[in-house]
Each structure stands twice: as C-alpha cells, then as structure tokens.
Design a protein around this motif. Structure first.
Motif, PDB file in Angstrom:
ATOM      1  N   HIS A  87      -3.275  -0.567  13.187  1.00 52.09           N
ATOM      2  CA  HIS A  87      -4.830  -0.901  12.980  1.00 52.09           C
ATOM      3  C   HIS A  87      -4.773  -2.272  12.652  1.00 52.09           C
ATOM      4  O   HIS A  87      -5.436  -3.065  13.122  1.00 52.09           O
ATOM      5  CB  HIS A  87      -5.558   0.159  12.237  1.00 52.09           C
ATOM      6  CG  HIS A  87      -6.922  -0.462  12.277  1.00 52.09           C
ATOM      7  ND1 HIS A  87      -7.863  -0.272  13.166  1.00 52.09           N
ATOM      8  CD2 HIS A  87      -7.630  -0.907  10.989  1.00 52.09           C
ATOM      9  CE1 HIS A  87      -9.168  -0.551  13.072  1.00 52.09           C
ATOM     10  NE2 HIS A  87      -8.917  -1.103  11.589  1.00 52.09           N
ATOM     11  N   GLN A  88      -4.012  -2.679  11.573  1.00 55.11           N
ATOM     12  CA  GLN A  88      -4.092  -4.020  10.938  1.00 55.11           C
ATOM     13  C   GLN A  88      -3.533  -5.112  12.015  1.00 55.11           C
ATOM     14  O   GLN A  88      -3.785  -6.214  11.971  1.00 55.11           O
ATOM     15  CB  GLN A  88      -3.320  -4.058   9.680  1.00 55.11           C
ATOM     16  CG  GLN A  88      -3.860  -3.206   8.642  1.00 55.11           C
ATOM     17  CD  GLN A  88      -3.089  -3.069   7.316  1.00 55.11           C
ATOM     18  OE1 GLN A  88      -2.438  -4.016   6.838  1.00 55.11           O
ATOM     19  NE2 GLN A  88      -2.760  -2.102   6.720  1.00 55.11           N
ATOM     20  N   ARG A 143      -0.070   4.301  11.611  1.00 52.42           N
ATOM     21  CA  ARG A 143      -1.385   4.061  12.096  1.00 52.42           C
ATOM     22  C   ARG A 143      -2.282   2.856  11.601  1.00 52.42           C
ATOM     23  O   ARG A 143      -2.866   2.223  12.172  1.00 52.42           O
ATOM     24  CB  ARG A 143      -2.296   5.492  12.023  1.00 52.42           C
ATOM     25  CG  ARG A 143      -1.781   6.511  13.041  1.00 52.42           C
ATOM     26  CD  ARG A 143      -2.752   7.797  13.132  1.00 52.42           C
ATOM     27  NE  ARG A 143      -2.170   8.695  14.099  1.00 52.42           N
ATOM     28  CZ  ARG A 143      -2.369   8.571  15.382  1.00 52.42           C
ATOM     29  NH1 ARG A 143      -3.146   7.768  16.043  1.00 52.42           N
ATOM     30  NH2 ARG A 143      -2.019   9.599  16.152  1.00 52.42           N
ATOM     31  N   ASN A 144      -2.073   3.234  10.148  1.00 49.15           N
ATOM     32  CA  ASN A 144      -2.711   1.875   9.493  1.00 49.15           C
ATOM     33  C   ASN A 144      -2.298   0.685   9.810  1.00 49.15           C
ATOM     34  O   ASN A 144      -2.837  -0.584  10.080  1.00 49.15           O
ATOM     35  CB  ASN A 144      -2.513   2.046   7.908  1.00 49.15           C
ATOM     36  CG  ASN A 144      -2.936   3.427   7.340  1.00 49.15           C
ATOM     37  OD1 ASN A 144      -2.458   4.045   6.390  1.00 49.15           O
ATOM     38  ND2 ASN A 144      -4.320   3.735   7.902  1.00 49.15           N
ATOM     39  N   ASN A 174       0.670  -1.098   0.054  1.00 50.43           N
ATOM     40  CA  ASN A 174      -0.053  -0.011  -0.043  1.00 50.43           C
ATOM     41  C   ASN A 174       0.791   1.137   0.009  1.00 50.43           C
ATOM     42  O   ASN A 174       1.620   1.569   0.910  1.00 50.43           O
ATOM     43  CB  ASN A 174      -0.813   0.026   1.219  1.00 50.43           C
ATOM     44  CG  ASN A 174      -1.760   1.396   1.283  1.00 50.43           C
ATOM     45  OD1 ASN A 174      -1.746   1.911   0.373  1.00 50.43           O
ATOM     46  ND2 ASN A 174      -2.355   1.657   2.484  1.00 50.43           N
ATOM     47  N   LEU A 223       0.702   3.588   3.004  1.00 47.96           N
ATOM     48  CA  LEU A 223       0.666   2.835   4.490  1.00 47.96           C
ATOM     49  C   LEU A 223       1.263   3.962   5.495  1.00 47.96           C
ATOM     50  O   LEU A 223       2.426   4.451   5.386  1.00 47.96           O
ATOM     51  CB  LEU A 223       1.650   1.728   4.178  1.00 47.96           C
ATOM     52  CG  LEU A 223       1.646   1.030   5.607  1.00 47.96           C
ATOM     53  CD1 LEU A 223       0.422   0.221   6.094  1.00 47.96           C
ATOM     54  CD2 LEU A 223       2.780  -0.221   5.552  1.00 47.96           C
ATOM     55  N   SER A 224       0.576   3.940   6.619  1.00 46.47           N
ATOM     56  CA  SER A 224       1.110   5.017   7.689  1.00 46.47           C
ATOM     57  C   SER A 224       1.222   3.983   8.884  1.00 46.47           C
ATOM     58  O   SER A 224       0.704   2.862   8.986  1.00 46.47           O
ATOM     59  CB  SER A 224       0.000   6.068   8.093  1.00 46.47           C
ATOM     60  OG  SER A 224      -0.832   5.586   8.592  1.00 46.47           O
TER      61      SER A 224
END
Length: 380
Positions: free
Chosen positions: A298-299, A294-295, A288, A291-292
């Motif tokens: 979360h995953q 935080r992302n 992605n 992509l951060s």
C-alpha cells in the motif's frame, strides 16, 4: 476434628490441583473480560481454560464433595469438548477471519456419543446397577470405551492443530514481519506443551490399567497436575508480557506458489525489486513492528500479489527474513556507533522495529553468527 484430619490427609496432588484450578479459572475470567479485536479467539481460549479447570478439579473434588455416579461420569465426558475447543482456538488465532458456523457443530459428536454410551447404565441405571458398577468401575466397558475414544480424539485434534499451523506458517512468514509472526511461535509452543501433557496423561492411564497401578499411578498423577500448573503459569506470563499475540492472518491469503500459478507473467520484475530496495533504505518502513506485505504494498502503491512474488519468489526470501535483514543492518550500525555508547541493546531492538528480545537475538545471530553484545565488543 474431622475437618482437620481431612486437611492433614490431603497430599501434594490435591494442593497442586486446587492451585492449578484456581489459577486457570482466574485467567479464564481475565480472558473473558479483556477487550480485544479478536473476541472469538478470546472466548474460545476462555472456554478451553474452563473445561481444562473442570478436568483439573478431578484431582481433588472427591475430597470435598460427594457426587453421584451419573454426575461424576458426566463431568468426565466434558473432556470430549476440550481438544475440539483447543483446535478451534488455534484456527481462530491463525486466521483473523475465522468464524464459528453450523458445520462446526460436528465437533460435538464425540461428546454426544460418549454420553449416549453412558446413558443406559450410568445415567438411567437403577441404584443396584450403579452400585455394581462402582465395585469395579475402571474395568466397565463404558469407562474403557471413554478412555480409548478420548485418547484417539486427542491425537486427531492435536494432529489437526499441527496441520493448521504448518499451513499458516508459510503465510505468516511470507506476509508478516516480527510482531505477527510471534503469534505462530506462541501457538506452536502451546500445542507442543499440550501434546506433552497428553502424553503424561496417556502414561498415567496405562498405569491405571496395569499391574503396577499402586506403585506408579499416584506418582504419574502428581507429575500430570504439576505439568498443568506449570503450563498455566507459562501462558499467563506469556499473554501478559505479549498482549499483541492474538493477531491472525486472513485465511484467504495465498502462498507465493499459488500466486505464481495464477500469474501470467512469471518473469522476474527487476523494476519492483529495485524500487523496493530504494524504498526500504529511504523510507525505512521496517521500523514498524507490525509491518505486513499488504502495508508495504500500500505504501509503495503496488499490488500485494506483485510484491509477494518479488520478495518471496524473485529474491527467494520470506518477507519475515527480508524485513529483518534491514532491521539487523540498522541495529549493527547503532551497536557500533561511537557517538551512542550508552544506547542499550534493549533500546536498539525497539528502535529498529523488533518488539521481542528473543526474536531480535535469534535474527541477529542468524545474520551475524554473533549475539548483539558479542558483536558490539568485537567492533568497538
């Protein structure tokens, strides 16, 4: 006949000035009309472009329009708005949650003071007074004050812009991968370019007040208007080729060292690091481009704070570099895959999560000391 003679007398400075002003205004209209998530950023950039076009118009407007001295000076004081708007634009792009508030009204102070200085003789002066001013305009105390104050103001705002970028840089690199980091690079480049243009303008005004005015002042004007045209064309092409540039970070996002100061447990979390490496290899979230941290947190169903400390502190890597390592490793495998010899470098960089050829080449060379093409030739 007079119109034909007037056109024949126009020099390169005027033609380039007209072209630069037209392109800048056209781009401003585009910026105002385009739909974007960060509307404030676009509006500030559009306002900056319009004020910039007003300044550029000064290179040719007198060849076509006769204006009063008071209107001429008011047009010149618009420059007091240019660098504050530019600084606010930088803030709005760096921080997605940036909002204009009442406290930002103080940025209008130089514009107000500049016009108050012009009021007694330039705005309210009698015709005789204004005619006297015109006889030696550049040496009037008001114009000298305007030039000095504008240059001091420009230095202040460009320095402030760099400070904001330095603060945002670590946040960008610690929390985001390639896509959003391009925003920082874009902002840094545009700040440097405008500092260069300011330097040319400063030299121009030094010539304006020196004894060599006739020899170098006109040439410096041509260089300045050419520089403005080039930078306008550059950021138009940059913006059109990279429509996702205008993405910021949350200004409340903290640096890892700040998270560590707040953390009670400063020991390395080996479990998070091991789970992270397994997750990166199996799920490949790095594909992605946006992509951060935080992302990813979360995953993985953990807190962004824990993940940030694990990567940026325990692994001693910026999130940006950490993610790019996985992308480059995958790119190396694709480049040496004999079953896919027709796969181009451009296709590969998009397949592994990059969205820019330049950023891919930079990251690849940093990791392997070779360009992608050189690497492929050596390993096939």
């Amino acid at each position: 006949m007079n119109e034909a003679k007037k056109m024949n007398d126009l020099d390169i400075r005027v033609f380039v000035g007209i072209l630069a002003t037209f392109i800048t205004l056209l781009f401003a209209m585009f910026i105002f009309s385009v739909k974007a998530e960060n509307k404030l950023s676009n509006r500030l950039f559009g306002a900056f472009l319009i004020i910039s076009s007003i300044e550029t118009a000064g290179f040719f407007i007198h060849d076509f329009v006769t204006m009063s001295l008071s209107f001429f000076m008011f047009k010149n004081t618009s420059y007091y708005l240019l660098t504050p708007v530019f600084y606010l634009y930088v803030c709005s792009v760096c921080y997605s949650d940036f909002k204009l508030e009442k406290k930002h009204l103080w940025h209008l102070l130089p514009f107000i003071i500049g016009n108050l200085v012009m009021t007694p003789r330039f705005y309210l002066g009698t015709r005789e007074v204004q005619e006297g001013l015109l006889a030696n305009l550049i040496h009037t105390r008001e114009l000298i004050f305007m030039h000095i104050s504008m240059h001091v103001q420009s230095i202040y705002y460009y320095v402030m812009s760099i400070i904001v970028l330095r603060r945002a840089k670590n946040i960008f690199f610690e929390n985001h991968s390639d896509n959003v980091v391009q925003t920082y690079k874009w902002l840094y480049q545009i700040v440097i370019f405008w500092i260069a243009i300011f330097s040319i303008a400063l030299v121009k005004n030094i010539f304006k007040y020196s004894d060599v005015q006739s020899a170098y002042f006109s040439s410096s004007q041509v260089v300045l208007v050419f520089a403005i045209l080039l930078i306008t064309c550059w950021y138009i092409l940059k913006a059109l080729n990279n429509p996702d540039l205008f993405k910021g970070v949350d200004s409340k996002t903290k640096l890892t060292k700040e998270l560590l100061e707040e953390s009670e447990d400063k020991n390395e979390n080996q479990e998070i690091i091991e789970n992270l490496k397994v997750f990166m290899n199996e799920e490949k979230p790095f594909l992605n481009p946006s992509l951060s941290i935080r992302n990813l947190a979360h995953q993985m169903k953990i807190s962004p704070r824990e993940l940030s400390i694990a990567i940026n502190h325990n692994l001693n890597q910026h999130f940006f570099d950490f993610v790019n390592e996985y992308r480059i490793e995958m790119a190396m495998n694709l480049l040496t895959d004999k079953s896919k010899p027709k796969l181009t470098v451009l296709e590969i960089l998009y397949d592994v999560g990059f969205n820019s050829k330049s950023s891919f080449n930079t990251a690849f060379k940093k990791h392997t000391q070779l360009t992608p093409t050189q690497f492929r030739k050596q390993h096939i």
